[in-house]
Design a protein around this motif. Structure first.
Motif, PDB file in Angstrom:
ATOM      1  N   ALA A  40       0.807  -1.214   0.000  1.00 42.83           N
ATOM      2  CA  ALA A  40       0.000   0.000   0.000  1.00 42.83           C
ATOM      3  C   ALA A  40       0.840   1.265   0.000  1.00 42.83           C
ATOM      4  CB  ALA A  40      -0.935   0.000   1.216  1.00 42.83           C
ATOM      5  N   GLY A  41       2.128   1.147   0.267  1.00 41.06           N
ATOM      6  CA  GLY A  41       3.001   2.314   0.316  1.00 41.06           C
ATOM      7  C   GLY A  41       4.427   1.875   0.538  1.00 41.06           C
ATOM      8  N   PRO A  42       5.366   2.824   0.631  1.00 37.41           N
ATOM      9  CA  PRO A  42       6.777   2.486   0.862  1.00 37.41           C
ATOM     10  C   PRO A  42       6.953   1.675   2.148  1.00 37.41           C
ATOM     11  CG  PRO A  42       6.544   4.785   0.232  1.00 37.41           C
ATOM     12  CD  PRO A  42       5.166   4.270   0.473  1.00 37.41           C
ATOM     13  N   VAL A  43       7.843   0.697   2.077  1.00 37.13           N
ATOM     14  CA  VAL A  43       7.963  -0.317   3.130  1.00 37.13           C
ATOM     15  C   VAL A  43       9.184  -0.055   4.002  1.00 37.13           C
ATOM     16  CG1 VAL A  43       8.444  -2.775   3.513  1.00 37.13           C
ATOM     17  CG2 VAL A  43       6.738  -2.074   1.819  1.00 37.13           C
ATOM     18  N   VAL A  44       8.988  -0.221   5.317  1.00 35.58           N
ATOM     19  CA  VAL A  44      10.069  -0.152   6.301  1.00 35.58           C
ATOM     20  C   VAL A  44       9.960  -1.377   7.197  1.00 35.58           C
ATOM     21  CG1 VAL A  44      11.104   1.186   8.175  1.00 35.58           C
ATOM     22  CG2 VAL A  44      10.032   2.370   6.256  1.00 35.58           C
ATOM     23  N   THR A  45      11.075  -1.974   7.537  1.00 36.85           N
ATOM     24  CA  THR A  45      11.214  -3.099   8.485  1.00 36.85           C
ATOM     25  C   THR A  45      10.232  -4.244   8.235  1.00 36.85           C
ATOM     26  OG1 THR A  45       9.761  -2.095  10.156  1.00 36.85           O
ATOM     27  CG2 THR A  45      12.112  -1.572  10.282  1.00 36.85           C
ATOM     28  N   PRO A  46      10.203  -4.835   7.038  1.00 37.89           N
ATOM     29  CA  PRO A  46       9.315  -5.978   6.815  1.00 37.89           C
ATOM     30  C   PRO A  46       9.779  -7.195   7.604  1.00 37.89           C
ATOM     31  CG  PRO A  46      10.776  -5.701   4.949  1.00 37.89           C
ATOM     32  CD  PRO A  46      11.012  -4.519   5.855  1.00 37.89           C
ATOM     33  N   ARG A  47       8.823  -7.975   8.063  1.00 36.14           N
ATOM     34  CA  ARG A  47       9.167  -9.155   8.866  1.00 36.14           C
ATOM     35  C   ARG A  47       8.126 -10.251   8.617  1.00 36.14           C
ATOM     36  NH1 ARG A  47      12.734 -10.234  12.750  1.00 36.14           N
ATOM     37  NH2 ARG A  47      13.460  -8.090  12.598  1.00 36.14           N
ATOM     38  N   PRO A  48       8.538 -11.432   8.095  1.00 36.20           N
ATOM     39  CA  PRO A  48       7.575 -12.520   7.857  1.00 36.20           C
ATOM     40  C   PRO A  48       7.041 -13.111   9.157  1.00 36.20           C
ATOM     41  CG  PRO A  48       9.612 -12.848   6.603  1.00 36.20           C
ATOM     42  CD  PRO A  48       9.876 -11.771   7.607  1.00 36.20           C
ATOM     43  N   PRO A  94       6.155 -16.278  11.571  1.00 37.67           N
ATOM     44  CA  PRO A  94       6.954 -17.500  11.764  1.00 37.67           C
ATOM     45  C   PRO A  94       6.589 -18.629  10.818  1.00 37.67           C
ATOM     46  CG  PRO A  94       6.351 -16.558  13.880  1.00 37.67           C
ATOM     47  CD  PRO A  94       5.606 -15.772  12.843  1.00 37.67           C
ATOM     48  N   ASP A  95       5.303 -18.723  10.422  1.00 41.00           N
ATOM     49  CA  ASP A  95       4.904 -19.796   9.510  1.00 41.00           C
ATOM     50  C   ASP A  95       5.110 -19.431   8.044  1.00 41.00           C
ATOM     51  OD1 ASP A  95       2.904 -17.956   9.080  1.00 41.00           O
ATOM     52  OD2 ASP A  95       1.282 -19.216   9.840  1.00 41.00           O
ATOM     53  N   GLY A  96       5.560 -18.218   7.764  1.00 40.88           N
ATOM     54  CA  GLY A  96       5.879 -17.826   6.404  1.00 40.88           C
ATOM     55  C   GLY A  96       4.696 -17.522   5.520  1.00 40.88           C
ATOM     56  N   THR A  97       3.527 -17.278   6.093  1.00 40.31           N
ATOM     57  CA  THR A  97       2.339 -17.018   5.281  1.00 40.31           C
ATOM     58  C   THR A  97       2.052 -15.536   5.095  1.00 40.31           C
ATOM     59  OG1 THR A  97       0.890 -17.143   7.223  1.00 40.31           O
ATOM     60  CG2 THR A  97       1.285 -19.194   6.003  1.00 40.31           C
ATOM     61  N   HIS A  98       2.525 -14.688   6.015  1.00 37.31           N
ATOM     62  CA  HIS A  98       2.248 -13.261   5.964  1.00 37.31           C
ATOM     63  C   HIS A  98       3.536 -12.472   6.181  1.00 37.31           C
ATOM     64  CE1 HIS A  98      -1.771 -14.885   6.860  1.00 37.31           C
ATOM     65  NE2 HIS A  98      -2.266 -13.764   6.358  1.00 37.31           N
ATOM     66  N   ILE A  99       3.504 -11.206   5.803  1.00 36.54           N
ATOM     67  CA  ILE A  99       4.601 -10.288   6.086  1.00 36.54           C
ATOM     68  C   ILE A  99       4.021  -9.026   6.697  1.00 36.54           C
ATOM     69  CG2 ILE A  99       6.515  -8.949   5.142  1.00 36.54           C
ATOM     70  CD1 ILE A  99       6.571 -10.950   2.813  1.00 36.54           C
ATOM     71  N   ALA A 100       4.507  -8.670   7.875  1.00 34.37           N
ATOM     72  CA  ALA A 100       4.134  -7.405   8.505  1.00 34.37           C
ATOM     73  C   ALA A 100       5.177  -6.358   8.130  1.00 34.37           C
ATOM     74  CB  ALA A 100       4.051  -7.555  10.016  1.00 34.37           C
ATOM     75  N   TYR A 101       4.719  -5.132   7.929  1.00 34.50           N
ATOM     76  CA  TYR A 101       5.640  -4.050   7.602  1.00 34.50           C
ATOM     77  C   TYR A 101       5.034  -2.735   8.063  1.00 34.50           C
ATOM     78  CZ  TYR A 101       2.617  -2.936   3.559  1.00 34.50           C
ATOM     79  OH  TYR A 101       1.560  -2.584   2.758  1.00 34.50           O
TER      80      TYR A 101
END
Length: 725
Positions: free
Chosen positions: A127-135, A137-144
């Motif tokens: 949705a916009g420029p990304v900072v500090t992305p982190r998957p 633990p199960d590898g299904t989502h990425i928070a940023y």
């Protein structure tokens, strides 16, 4: 490259940081090792690498992805890099899922993923420029984080939505405030639950923090940059913790309001203003909260369903609390692992009551693997070694060679990052045996350092002495050597004895007197090869010894450190009579610059000239956590700040002094230099000012840092009235 001298090589290699592997992550099964490294000792573009089956290969190359790493990065990422003192571009950080199968990273604000199995890279729409992305633990989502909003997206690029949105322009979720990143070294502000269904996130409200402005004098048409800077004695950002699930449902964490006060007559502020650390393991989410006066902290267990907290441990100290990086941690065998504050800083395993042996200074808790706890510790301040602990074998040292050793662990694999005076090596151990190496591509300095390590005086000060390369101590009548540059001092000041340059940091958090390959060894040797004896000293307040040593500067951060430097000069002159203590200069940067200026103000009979770079001259202008830790609250204990202020003692200057400062520095802001210079002028004290246009606290630009070294040398030679060849 053979025509390059040390200053130019120093600049072009970004202080010899390019080509150095870092940021190691070992998979839980020990089969895969991820790391960051530029492609050579001159390349500034960071690549993501994979070591597997005894071989290393690039896993993600910004150039192959159509981005050389020089694209525009979000402002929040620029600030994060400045706090981290990042010198390269490209891929400079990454995060993985629990199995280290999926890797996420940001490149010029875009979100990318790559798999360690197939090596397939994919750009994920956001949705916009990304900072500090982190998957997850199960590898299904990425928070940023984007624009201060914590968001989540599925790894296939669908379902991007906000989890926590700012309620105002000064509020962010998932980003660290200035104090947490700069002084607490807490760079993370959100943590996934082990099952990947929720996150623990820090909310920052910067509205109470005063706003400062940093202009660019070289470009007067540009508006000044506004920053929120919590100077000592002023309001901090308001921090709170929240648990959010993937649907955006939020639970507020109930943090304690205040701690038990310390009725000792000193400043006491029992309000918990700092989130020192947090984590979310199988045992549940944890947080460490610390009071404003930094003498009380709670380790809290958080109920993610209700937000209720349970104190697991209460830490107190009469001076201030410091935490071993990596703590608290928890294992089934050791229970909660905490920092101990008494004696020598160490680790306490609460489940067994075992603590690290007295006299062992723990620098970092490295992790757990195979039922063992791994940590980095020193028994001798000039070295640091990797240790393991388990209930069967107890404490075992894994490294022997004198140096500074670090490690990353996973399964039966230990990645041993060893720096000695001969250079750096990265060795992969499997079941305790060498199984391969990861390449170190950094250049070796064209000037070979030759430090002599000494223990000086009654306080057993650790020091390093650098003499000209072909100079033989004990023969002052024949000072014949081949100088390191055409600007060398003839015959070491022309009368058979070596003038002295003291180059120390000697402040909290960093040691220079270490038996490891560090850039300052090469720079000090280059200065020595111009006809000087160069002395570096770790005095009181530096890490690596014990709590009494570190807290000796409580209430006075200047004079004990200055006295240690002066004592070291006297002591080294007794060991080396060929040193000319009638001509002693001192130079330094940041705290080292503060020390250099303070030395010529207060001990002009010992120090005869100084170069002070990025010096915090008025400690009321530095941030709350870092300065109140040592000096208390400036409104309650103003005498501490007055005693340690350089501005307040400007009238004492009788020696040549050059002030150097980056005009874009948002850590030690340029006002420090300007106020000190104004006070010197008002007192009629001549001095030299060198502003560095566009430079931040970390000066690394070619044409600036190399020229600055030469100007330091020239100023010192002129100030000490040395004859040139």
């Amino acid at each position: 490259m053979t025509s390059e001298d040390l200053p130019l090589q120093f600049a072009r290699t970004k202080r010899f940081s390019l080509g150095v592997p870092r940021g190691f992550t070992v998979s839980p099964d020990g089969d895969r090792v991820l790391f960051l490294r530029t492609a050579s000792g001159r390349s500034t573009t960071g690549l993501l690498w994979l070591y597997e089956n005894g071989e290393e290969r690039p896993l993600a190359d910004p150039h192959a992805l159509g981005d050389g790493g020089d694209g525009e990065v979000p402002e929040a990422e620029r600030i994060r890099r400045e706090r981290a003192r990042e010198t390269s571009a490209g891929i400079v950080s990454y995060a993985t899922d629990a199995a280290v199968r999926l890797v996420a990273f940001a490149l010029s604000g875009a979100l990318w993923t790559v798999t360690t199995d197939e090596g397939v890279t994919r750009r994920i729409p956001t949705a916009g420029p990304v900072v500090t992305p982190r998957p997850s633990p199960d590898g299904t989502h990425i928070a940023y984080v984007s624009g201060g909003t914590l968001r989540v997206v599925r790894v296939d690029g669908t379902g991007d939505h906000a989890l926590a949105e700012p309620e105002g322009p000064e509020i962010t979720y998932g980003l660290s405030d200035h104090v947490s990143a700069e002084s607490l070294e807490r760079t993370r502000s959100f943590w996934w639950s082990p099952d990947g269904t929720a996150l623990l996130v820090v909310r920052v409200d910067n509205a109470p923090v005063q706003q400062w402005y940093i202009g660019d004098p070289a470009h007067p048409a540009r508006p000044p940059r506004a920053i929120r800077y919590p100077a000592a004695g002023t309001a901090n950002a308001r921090l709170s913790l929240h648990v959010v699930d993937l649907d955006g449902h939020r639970v507020d964490v109930d943090l304690p309001k205040e701690a038990v006060s310390h009725p000792d007559g000193e400043w006491t502020d029992p309000a918990f203003e700092y989130v020192a650390q947090a984590d979310w393991s199988e045992a549940g989410p944890l947080a460490v909260v610390q009071t404003r006066d930094q003498r009380s902290a709670y380790v809290l267990r958080i109920d993610p369903a209700t937000g209720a907290t349970t104190p697991l441990h209460h830490l107190t100290d009469t001076a201030w609390l410091e935490f071993v990086p990596g703590t608290p941690s928890s294992t089934a065998a050791t229970g909660l692992v905490l920092t101990t504050q008494e004696g020598t800083r160490g680790l306490l395993m609460t489940g067994t009551g075992v603590r690290t042996p007295e006299g062992m200074y723990v620098h970092e808790l490295l992790g757990t693997a195979g039922g063992r706890l791994y940590f980095m510790a020193a028994e001798e301040p000039t070295e640091a070694h990797v240790w393991s602990y388990d209930t069967e074998n107890g404490f075992v040292r894994l490294t022997d060679e004198p140096g500074v050793h670090h490690a990353a662990v996973g399964g039966d694999t230990v990645v041993l990052d060893s720096s000695t005076l001969d250079g750096q090596t990265v060795t992969v151990l499997r079941d305790g045996r060498p199984a391969g190496r990861i390449g170190v591509l950094a250049e070796r300095p064209v000037t070979r350092p030759r430090p002599r390590f000494l223990t000086l005086g009654e306080r057993e000060l650790r020091a390093a002495l650098y003499l000209p390369t072909s100079y033989e101590p004990g023969s002052p009548e024949s000072v014949s050597y081949e100088p390191g540059s055409p600007e060398s001092v003839s015959s070491a000041s022309g009368h058979g004895r070596l003038p002295v340059v003291v180059h120390s940091y000697s402040g909290p958090g960093w040691q220079t007197v270490v038996k490891a390959a560090r850039w300052h060894h090469a720079v000090n040797q280059w200065f020595a090869d111009q006809g000087f004896a160069v002395l570096s000293v770790d005095g009181r307040g530096t890490p690596g010894r014990d709590r009494a040593w570190e807290t000796a500067i409580h209430g006075d951060q200047l004079m004990p450190v200055v006295e240690d430097q002066a004592d070291a000069v006297r002591a080294v002159a007794e060991l080396f009579p060929e040193l000319d203590t009638s001509r002693v200069a001192i130079r330094g940067w940041s705290f080292g610059g503060y020390l250099a200026a303070g030395a010529v103000l207060h001990r002009p009979e010992v120090f005869h000239a100084a170069v002070a770079g990025a010096a915090p001259t008025d400690l009321r202008l530095y941030d709350t956590h870092w300065k109140e830790r040592y000096l208390g609250h400036p409104d309650i204990q103003p005498d501490h700040y007055d005693r340690c202020s350089l501005v307040a003692h400007a009238h004492k200057l009788t020696r040549p002094l050059m002030l150097v400062h980056g005009m874009a520095d948002d850590n030690v802001v340029p006002a420090h230099m300007v106020r000190f210079s104004a006070a010197l002028l008002a007192a009629g004290r001549p001095h030299t000012v060198l502003p560095l246009a566009g430079a931040t606290h970390l000066v690394a630009q070619e044409g600036v840092i190399d020229t600055l070294l030469r100007m330091d040398l020239d100023f010192i030679k002129k100030s000490l009235d040395l004859r040139t060849a």
